[in-house]
Scaffold this active site. Structure first.
Site, short mmCIF file in Angstrom:
data_model
loop_
_atom_site.label_atom_id
_atom_site.label_comp_id
_atom_site.label_asym_id
_atom_site.label_seq_id
_atom_site.Cartn_x
_atom_site.Cartn_y
_atom_site.Cartn_z
N LYS A 1 23.79 -10.97 5.27
CA LYS A 1 25.07 -11.31 5.90
C LYS A 1 25.03 -12.70 6.52
CE LYS A 1 26.17 -10.05 10.18
NZ LYS A 1 26.98 -10.80 11.15
N ARG A 29 31.88 -15.29 15.34
CA ARG A 29 31.30 -16.55 15.80
C ARG A 29 30.91 -17.47 14.65
NH1 ARG A 29 29.78 -16.47 21.31
NH2 ARG A 29 30.07 -14.42 22.25
N CYS A 43 30.62 -10.53 18.56
CA CYS A 43 29.99 -9.57 19.45
C CYS A 43 29.76 -10.18 20.83
CB CYS A 43 28.64 -9.10 18.89
SG CYS A 43 28.76 -7.98 17.49
N ARG A 65 26.25 -17.78 23.92
CA ARG A 65 26.09 -18.46 22.64
C ARG A 65 27.02 -19.67 22.52
NH1 ARG A 65 25.35 -14.05 17.86
NH2 ARG A 65 27.15 -13.02 18.71
N PRO A 66 26.89 -20.64 23.40
CA PRO A 66 27.82 -21.77 23.41
C PRO A 66 27.69 -22.62 22.15
CG PRO A 66 25.97 -22.23 24.84
CD PRO A 66 25.83 -20.80 24.40
N VAL A 67 28.76 -23.37 21.85
CA VAL A 67 28.77 -24.21 20.64
C VAL A 67 28.44 -25.66 20.98
CG1 VAL A 67 30.44 -22.72 19.51
CG2 VAL A 67 31.26 -24.69 20.82
N ASP A 68 27.96 -25.91 22.20
CA ASP A 68 27.72 -27.30 22.59
C ASP A 68 26.67 -27.97 21.71
OD1 ASP A 68 25.99 -25.45 23.96
OD2 ASP A 68 25.21 -27.12 25.13
N ILE A 77 16.34 -14.55 23.56
CA ILE A 77 17.32 -15.30 22.78
C ILE A 77 18.71 -15.18 23.40
CG2 ILE A 77 18.31 -15.66 20.50
CD1 ILE A 77 15.30 -16.20 20.65
#
Length: 424
Positions: free
Chosen positions: A22, A94, A118, A123-126, A331
């Site tokens: 996936k 995400r 989820c 889980r930032p996208v920076d 994590i």
């Protein structure tokens, strides 16, 4: 809404085919945006997340046609009609942020909603954004969207050093860099098999990439990418999940298509706990040794360490181990939401911050429990295999995001499992 009912008891015996990954497929699909020629993916998993990514690509003007019962995805981005990925689609997953790099590289601009998925941590996208800025992108965050523009003449190569390992940011930067002018070096890059799989696909499309599978990846930008056909790598998380089933329930199961190199740290842990793993050309055969499973300590780490996506399932196994195990989640900061549900089944689990202490019990009890996220949902199903009586797992729509035909696959090796409507 559906639930899954599992009745514990009895060993498992037989073969379970493992699907394409996936997480790999969700990364490979946006790669079609890099070229106006067709990209065909084989061994694609049949999951709701794949349908969501298809919908997102189609909203941008790409064509996505599932073939051969959905195992083949034929895609073409020859007639893109926009560069805006709207919230209504992106909020569901995400991985949607992975269209940002390819759109920016090919079209010179992109407007992408901040993603959902989820609820297992920020889980930032920076890191994605800083990587694209290093390639010359001009970024502006407003009203929940990333507004990105490439400089005149397109993205340019540059050095990107990630402060910590990020699979998604590595993937986004890798795709963007294929069409950037000059050389890009990704330092402290993710080394997961899904990264290598993406690099293999991009090379088939004409990219010049070296170093994938190590912590430094070098990309020499090309003027254009062409079409290709690529086979999606085996899903190592589905593989690990089903490897745990015979250890929890007893018996012997062969996971067809499995490879130890995809999960070496995981294999080491389950062998330390009392399992046997044998590799053959057909796959990995897992057997539970005589006697109880033994407690082991687990610490999640980026690849090649123990995968965070197998932590919940491993906890289910250790709930009936002899002794006390420590599971440290390094994590994601909010990934023990399955623990209270396992406690409903009689597990002894104590969570403090990022560490869970699991003291094994002789037997779990069937109960009505609720899935809180994708991996938690399957951990409860695994726990049900070891429980006395019936376990009813609710909110299994999470499961459909990452596991195809879970009832069929487990039933085929002797599990007592069925999917029902909640009004039944």
């Amino acid at each position: 809404m559906d639930s899954i009912i599992v009745t514990g008891g009895g060993p498992l015996k037989g073969d379970i085919p493992i699907a394409g990954a996936k997480n790999a497929c969700l990364t490979l699909m946006p790669a079609t945006l890099l070229s106006d020629e067709p990209l065909t993916l084989t061994n694609a998993p049949r999951l709701s997340d794949i349908r969501t990514m298809s919908t997102l690509l189609e909203s941008l003007g790409a064509e996505v046609s599932p073939l051969s019962d959905g195992l083949v995805l034929a895609m073409s981005s020859h007639a893109l009609n926009g560069a805006r990925a709207d919230y209504d689609i992106v909020r569901k997953m995400r991985a949607s942020i992975l269209v940002l790099g390819p759109l920016l590289a090919r079209l010179g601009e992109a407007v992408v909603s901040l993603p959902g998925g989820c609820a297992i941590g920020a889980r930032p996208v920076d890191l994605h954004l800083k990587a694209l800025e290093a390639l010359g992108a001009d970024l502006d965050l407003r009203d929940g969207y990333v507004h990105a523009k490439a400089p005149s003449g397109g993205l340019r190569g540059g050095d990107v050093e990630f402060p910590f390992v990020s699979v998604g940011a590595t993937e986004n930067a890798l795709m963007a860099a294929t069409l950037a002018r000059g050389t890009t070096r990704l330092k402290n890059a993710a080394q997961e098999p899904e990264i290598v799989d993406l690099a293999d696909c991009l090379r088939a499309m004409g990219a010049q990439i070296s170093g994938d599978g190590t912590d430094t990846i070098e990309i020499q930008g090309v003027d254009r990418m062409h079409g290709a056909t690529h086979r999606v790598v085996t899903d190592r998380i589905e593989l690990g999940t089903y490897m745990l089933a015979p250890l929890i329930a007893g018996g012997e199961v062969t996971c067809l298509g499995g490879r130890r190199d995809l999960l070496s740290a995981f294999c080491d842990k389950i062998e330390a706990a009392g399992g046997s793993v044998t590799e053959s050309p057909e796959g990995l055969t897992v057997t539970r040794a005589n006697g109880p499973i033994q407690a082991v300590d687990v610490e999640t780490e980026p690849f090649p360490g123990f995968p965070t996506d197998l932590q919940a399932q491993m906890m289910a196994l250790l709930c009936t181990a002899e002794g006390t195990s420590m599971l440290e989640e390094k994590i994601f900061e909010n990934r023990f939401m399955h623990a209270p549900e396992l406690i409903r089944m009689g597990a002894q689990i104590d969570v403090h911050g990022g560490t869970a202490t699991v003291t094994g019990v002789e037997r779990l009890r069937g109960a009505q429990v609720m899935a809180t996220d994708l991996r938690a949902s399957v951990s409860l199903i695994l726990a049900g295999l070891a429980a006395e009586g019936e376990t009813r797992v609710g909110r299994v729509y999470h499961l459909d995001r990452g596991y195809e035909h879970v009832v069929r696959k487990l039933s085929a090796v002797g599990a007592k499992i069925e999917r029902v409507r909640d009004d039944e």
